[in-house]
Write an enzyme that holds these catalytic residues in place. Structure first.
Site, PDB file in Angstrom:
ATOM      1  N   HIS A 178      39.627  41.339  33.256  1.00  0.00           N
ATOM      2  CA  HIS A 178      40.733  40.452  33.600  1.00  0.00           C
ATOM      3  C   HIS A 178      42.064  41.188  33.497  1.00  0.00           C
ATOM      4  O   HIS A 178      42.216  42.105  32.699  1.00  0.00           O
ATOM      5  CB  HIS A 178      40.741  39.188  32.719  1.00  0.00           C
ATOM      6  N   HIS A 226      46.156  40.858  32.907  1.00  0.00           N
ATOM      7  CA  HIS A 226      47.229  40.029  32.347  1.00  0.00           C
ATOM      8  C   HIS A 226      48.516  40.229  33.147  1.00  0.00           C
ATOM      9  O   HIS A 226      48.895  41.372  33.413  1.00  0.00           O
ATOM     10  CB  HIS A 226      47.536  40.448  30.899  1.00  0.00           C
TER      11      HIS A 226
END
Ligand SMILES: [Zn+2]
Length: 143
Positions: free
Chosen positions: A99, A101
């Site tokens: 993922h 950010h």
């Protein structure tokens, strides 16, 4: 995958505040934001980290990252925006589903704080730098 929070969010088993979703990528609000407008972009399919995520999926995630970044910037006009992706526990990864950010920065003091915490730059010789480049070069023939 069992206990993966992002797999559960992608499949709809777990709730999240969704900002964007398509066949491959989902973008959600980080439920414990570092700053207002802290957003995550993640593939719907489970990949542990940058070493597992296929290039085409990474490209799709990058396109969404750009789109969401522009939206955050237009909404809150932060002083800066970090795009950070952690790989491995020692790099600060805590959820082992790739993922990205997106963290808006509103405080100019952040730059000096970051320098204290994570950017201890070293002075090395040109020879050492070239040796490091040459060592990595040997492994650059990746599809
Ligand atoms: Zn997962």
């Amino acid at each position: 995958m069992g206990e993966c929070v992002f797999c559960d969010i992608a499949s709809g088993k777990k709730d999240a505040l969704i900002l964007y979703s398509d066949e491959f990528i989902i973008s959600i609000m980080d439920h414990r934001p570092i700053n207002k407008g802290h957003v995550l972009v993640t593939p719907k399919k489970h990949y542990r980290d940058i070493f597992e995520v296929p290039a085409d999926i990474l490209c799709k995630a990058t396109e969404v990252t750009r789109r969401v970044s522009i939206a955050i910037n237009s909404t809150y006009h932060p002083m800066g925006l970090n795009i950070i992706e952690n790989n491995g526990t020692d790099a600060g990864q805590t959820v082992f589903h790739f993922h990205i950010h997106l963290i808006p920065r509103y405080d100019s003091k952040y730059n000096t704080e970051l320098a204290k915490v994570a950017w201890h730059r070293k002075v090395i010789s040109p020879e050492e730098l070239k040796k490091t480049r040459d060592e990595i070069l040997k492994n650059m023939n990746i599809p």
